[in-house]
Design a protein around this motif. Sequence first.
Motif, mmCIF file in Angstrom:
data_model
loop_
_atom_site.group_PDB
_atom_site.id
_atom_site.type_symbol
_atom_site.label_atom_id
_atom_site.label_comp_id
_atom_site.label_asym_id
_atom_site.label_seq_id
_atom_site.Cartn_x
_atom_site.Cartn_y
_atom_site.Cartn_z
ATOM 1 N N LEU A 1 0.826 -1.210 0.000
ATOM 2 C CA LEU A 1 0.000 0.000 0.000
ATOM 3 C C LEU A 1 0.862 1.262 0.000
ATOM 4 C CD1 LEU A 1 -2.579 -1.244 2.640
ATOM 5 C CD2 LEU A 1 -3.000 -0.867 0.188
ATOM 6 N N ALA A 2 0.417 2.255 -0.728
ATOM 7 C CA ALA A 2 1.061 3.574 -0.662
ATOM 8 C C ALA A 2 0.543 4.296 0.581
ATOM 9 C CB ALA A 2 0.731 4.374 -1.912
ATOM 10 N N LEU A 3 1.320 5.260 1.054
ATOM 11 C CA LEU A 3 0.963 5.966 2.288
ATOM 12 C C LEU A 3 0.944 7.468 2.059
ATOM 13 C CD1 LEU A 3 3.343 4.072 4.756
ATOM 14 C CD2 LEU A 3 0.929 3.610 4.323
ATOM 15 N N ALA A 4 0.024 8.126 2.729
ATOM 16 C CA ALA A 4 0.001 9.589 2.674
ATOM 17 C C ALA A 4 -0.423 10.129 4.035
ATOM 18 C CB ALA A 4 -0.974 10.067 1.605
ATOM 19 N N VAL A 5 0.210 11.221 4.444
ATOM 20 C CA VAL A 5 -0.309 11.994 5.576
ATOM 21 C C VAL A 5 -1.257 13.011 4.975
ATOM 22 C CG1 VAL A 5 0.311 13.766 7.269
ATOM 23 C CG2 VAL A 5 1.591 11.622 7.186
ATOM 24 N N THR A 6 -2.526 12.947 5.357
ATOM 25 C CA THR A 6 -3.541 13.646 4.569
ATOM 26 C C THR A 6 -4.135 14.901 5.211
ATOM 27 O OG1 THR A 6 -5.102 12.055 5.478
ATOM 28 C CG2 THR A 6 -4.291 11.650 3.231
ATOM 29 N N GLU A 7 -4.030 15.049 6.538
ATOM 30 C CA GLU A 7 -4.751 16.174 7.164
ATOM 31 C C GLU A 7 -3.994 16.714 8.370
ATOM 32 O OE1 GLU A 7 -8.843 15.194 8.068
ATOM 33 O OE2 GLU A 7 -9.069 13.956 6.285
ATOM 34 N N MET A 8 -2.713 16.855 8.262
ATOM 35 C CA MET A 8 -1.933 17.093 9.470
ATOM 36 C C MET A 8 -2.173 18.474 10.111
ATOM 37 S SD MET A 8 2.129 16.673 9.956
ATOM 38 C CE MET A 8 2.906 17.254 11.451
ATOM 39 N N ASP A 9 -2.330 18.480 11.388
ATOM 40 C CA ASP A 9 -2.263 19.685 12.213
ATOM 41 C C ASP A 9 -1.966 19.237 13.635
ATOM 42 O OD1 ASP A 9 -4.808 18.778 13.070
ATOM 43 O OD2 ASP A 9 -5.835 20.113 11.688
ATOM 44 N N VAL A 10 -1.733 20.210 14.511
ATOM 45 C CA VAL A 10 -1.277 19.861 15.857
ATOM 46 C C VAL A 10 -2.080 20.649 16.890
ATOM 47 C CG1 VAL A 10 0.686 19.834 17.447
ATOM 48 C CG2 VAL A 10 1.066 19.446 15.000
ATOM 49 N N ARG A 11 -2.643 19.926 17.848
ATOM 50 C CA ARG A 11 -3.296 20.604 18.969
ATOM 51 C C ARG A 11 -2.324 20.670 20.138
ATOM 52 N NH1 ARG A 11 -9.000 17.502 18.432
ATOM 53 N NH2 ARG A 11 -8.110 16.854 16.447
ATOM 54 N N GLY B 1 8.128 5.643 5.208
ATOM 55 C CA GLY B 1 7.833 5.536 3.779
ATOM 56 C C GLY B 1 6.783 6.501 3.267
ATOM 57 N N VAL B 2 6.344 7.442 4.103
ATOM 58 C CA VAL B 2 5.375 8.431 3.618
ATOM 59 C C VAL B 2 6.118 9.447 2.756
ATOM 60 C CG1 VAL B 2 3.709 10.207 4.278
ATOM 61 C CG2 VAL B 2 3.958 8.158 5.685
ATOM 62 N N ARG B 3 5.531 9.790 1.613
ATOM 63 C CA ARG B 3 6.147 10.804 0.747
ATOM 64 C C ARG B 3 5.158 11.905 0.369
ATOM 65 N NH1 ARG B 3 9.685 8.835 2.675
ATOM 66 N NH2 ARG B 3 11.547 7.850 1.836
ATOM 67 N N SER B 4 3.969 11.830 0.912
ATOM 68 C CA SER B 4 2.960 12.814 0.562
ATOM 69 C C SER B 4 2.413 13.409 1.861
ATOM 70 C CB SER B 4 1.849 12.112 -0.232
ATOM 71 O OG SER B 4 0.849 13.024 -0.573
ATOM 72 N N PHE B 5 2.516 14.730 1.990
ATOM 73 C CA PHE B 5 2.170 15.382 3.259
ATOM 74 C C PHE B 5 1.232 16.549 3.012
ATOM 75 C CE2 PHE B 5 6.200 13.312 3.860
ATOM 76 C CZ PHE B 5 6.121 12.784 5.130
ATOM 77 N N LEU B 6 0.045 16.418 3.543
ATOM 78 C CA LEU B 6 -0.911 17.529 3.463
ATOM 79 C C LEU B 6 -1.220 18.025 4.858
ATOM 80 C CD1 LEU B 6 -2.847 15.527 0.997
ATOM 81 C CD2 LEU B 6 -2.898 17.970 0.625
ATOM 82 N N VAL B 7 -1.262 19.346 5.009
ATOM 83 C CA VAL B 7 -1.744 19.912 6.262
ATOM 84 C C VAL B 7 -3.214 20.296 6.092
ATOM 85 C CG1 VAL B 7 0.444 20.712 7.211
ATOM 86 C CG2 VAL B 7 -0.797 22.174 5.605
ATOM 87 N N TRP B 8 -3.943 20.300 7.219
ATOM 88 C CA TRP B 8 -5.372 20.639 7.145
ATOM 89 C C TRP B 8 -5.505 22.142 7.373
ATOM 90 C CZ3 TRP B 8 -8.262 17.658 4.542
ATOM 91 C CH2 TRP B 8 -9.652 17.758 4.603
ATOM 92 N N GLY B 9 -4.950 22.880 6.424
ATOM 93 C CA GLY B 9 -4.904 24.336 6.524
ATOM 94 C C GLY B 9 -3.475 24.797 6.737
ATOM 95 N N LEU B 10 -3.076 25.814 5.949
ATOM 96 C CA LEU B 10 -1.698 26.301 6.066
ATOM 97 C C LEU B 10 -1.517 27.207 7.273
ATOM 98 C CD1 LEU B 10 -0.271 27.426 2.583
ATOM 99 C CD2 LEU B 10 0.600 25.633 4.089
#
Length: 370
Positions: free
Chosen positions: A276-286, A317-326
Amino acid sequence: MAGITRRAAAAGLAAAGCAPAGRVPAQTGDGPGLRVLARARGAVFGTAIRAVQLREDAALRALVAREAELLVPEWETKWDTLQPQEGRFDFSGLQDIVNHAAAANQRLRGHTLVWHEAMPPWLAPALAEGPARAQRLLEEHCRVVLGTTVTVIRDWDVVNEPIANPPGADHPAPGPGDLRDTPWRRALGPDYVELALRIARQQDCTLRLTVNDYGVEADTPWAADKRARLLRLCRRLLERGAPLDAIGIQAHLQMRHPFRAEPFIAFLQELRGMGLALAVTEMDVREPDALAPTLEARDEAVAAFTETFLRAALEGGVRSFLVWGLSDRDSWLVSMPGVRRWDGVATRGHPFDEQLRPKPMRAAFARAFG
Ligand code: G3I
């Protein structure tokens, strides 16, 4: 129905006097954007965005163009926006995002075809009419949505958040078996994830089909349980030949939960071992309940947490990183009841602050990609 295309979008923008696709400077006076730094590492960086933000916030629009290579609509590819009434589809918000993406030479991913939230009011009662009706609705939604977006969105969260929250999680909802109890599961049965994947694959055999979930990052018993549940779902789907290509890890991180690289990397490697391919799709930090006394110290703590997580994800192995808002401007972490802090303090969980100035968290991304 006319399809959404980048060419049509770019032509529309040219007519409006905007920059044609591919001409956005990769670098500004502030140095290379994260999209450039990620690329140099063989990775992709992007963000969630809403059409209204791109329309009304010129500064944010410019920042998104500079920093992000990949966009995911925060609202505009969800069922309530795309099919507000049965049989009436509305792609206008998505078209706006596609237009901007074309001008900034950005790609899009779709989120999401099956989810128990963002459902228009008519949908849950319709699903409850029985499996045949529910399947027809899903097939029709996929036919129209995937057909219309075929040239602009090649990666879809087919099912979002299917895994039940184990006891101990923030919002425990154990569900029958590993899956969450949702209107979709009730209507289509425990194999609804497989069914949704097959319907999407049937529509277009070249799409990347993703299952996306949250709460699998922390070093806690409930997160370990959720990781195990997701792994079992993936194994079962693949054993049955279901067309699953990738797993999206939302990464709505909370600093009050410990994070440790080893178990998280082991989990990612197990997924990768299944092909399976991996992506971080909605990253943010509380931020944690107890805040450091200064903004600088708070931001540094968020950055350190971010960097630890990113390095683990890269190693896994994640190569795709999206934040849930810049930016902290207009963040769901601050606006959403039940998510915003109990003490009224606005959490600083995005790479840029409310004035769109880069924060140490942005530097953490840059270092991790470096
Ligand atoms: O539809 C109305 C729109 O007409 C109106 O202009 C607008 C004004 O506020 O409200 C719109 O409804 C909004 C809805 O999204 C649109 O789908 C709600 O106010 C808003 O609260 C709602 O929240 C979104 C939520 O998903 C449900 O779609 C959040 O902004 C969005 O950040 C959140 O994103 C989710 C991911 O999809 C999945 N993972 C968790 C993440 C955070 O909850």
